[in-house]
Design an enzyme around this catalytic site. Sequence first.
Site, short mmCIF file in Angstrom:
data_model
loop_
_atom_site.label_atom_id
_atom_site.label_comp_id
_atom_site.label_asym_id
_atom_site.label_seq_id
_atom_site.Cartn_x
_atom_site.Cartn_y
_atom_site.Cartn_z
CB CYS A 126 -5.67 -8.25 -3.91
SG CYS A 126 -5.23 -9.39 -2.70
CG ASN B 242 -4.01 -10.05 1.96
OD1 ASN B 242 -3.94 -10.01 4.24
ND2 ASN B 242 -2.94 -9.66 1.42
CB CYS C 46 -3.98 -14.81 -5.17
SG CYS C 46 -5.16 -16.43 -5.36
NE ARG C 47 -5.93 -9.86 -7.39
CZ ARG C 47 -7.04 -8.84 -7.89
NH1 ARG C 47 -6.66 -8.70 -8.70
NH2 ARG C 47 -8.00 -9.33 -7.19
CB SER C 48 -2.38 -7.85 -1.69
OG SER C 48 -3.06 -8.77 -1.00
CG ASP D 193 -8.12 -12.97 -8.28
OD1 ASP D 193 -7.15 -14.10 -8.12
OD2 ASP D 193 -9.03 -12.70 -7.58
#
Length: 165
Positions: free
Chosen positions: A9, A12, A14-16, A128
């Site tokens: 993301c 690095n 939140c999402r990934s 996000d």
Amino acid sequence: MKIKVLMVCLGNICRSPTAQGVFQAELLKQNLSHLVGVDSAGTAAWHVGKAPDARSQAHAKRRGYDFDLSALSARQIQTQDFHEFDYILAMDQHNFDELQAIQPSGSRATLDLFLRFAPDAEKREVPDPYYGGDAGFEEVLDLVERASLGLINHLRSTDLRSAAL
């Protein structure tokens, strides 16, 4: 030889890392962690060295994931990642475009959007949640869970076909 997957993301945090943790939990649950490895990175260097966002950690724990996201440390994608990983999966189109722009010729990595592995999802991108509320973090978990199962099914039908499953 392990199949290596890199979740990517922007920052690095939140999402990934959530995708990394959920995918790793599913690999463990399906007894595949000895065949598939997973890591995460960001296309930007803003949060290098920082732990994942506390909200991501809290929502994962509430969802029942017992992995420790706080043990992860944000990093920026490096050129060697394109040679070390089999799959580099972007959370959104912007990060996919960034990855395409920096992918060295001759690298082994297959680039794709992570949600391609969740064809029944209403979205193509994992949004996000950073500037939003709780619902955004829950949506990320919902989407990541679906894509993780889809990716495992894909790996079973392609890369892991010859392995004793």
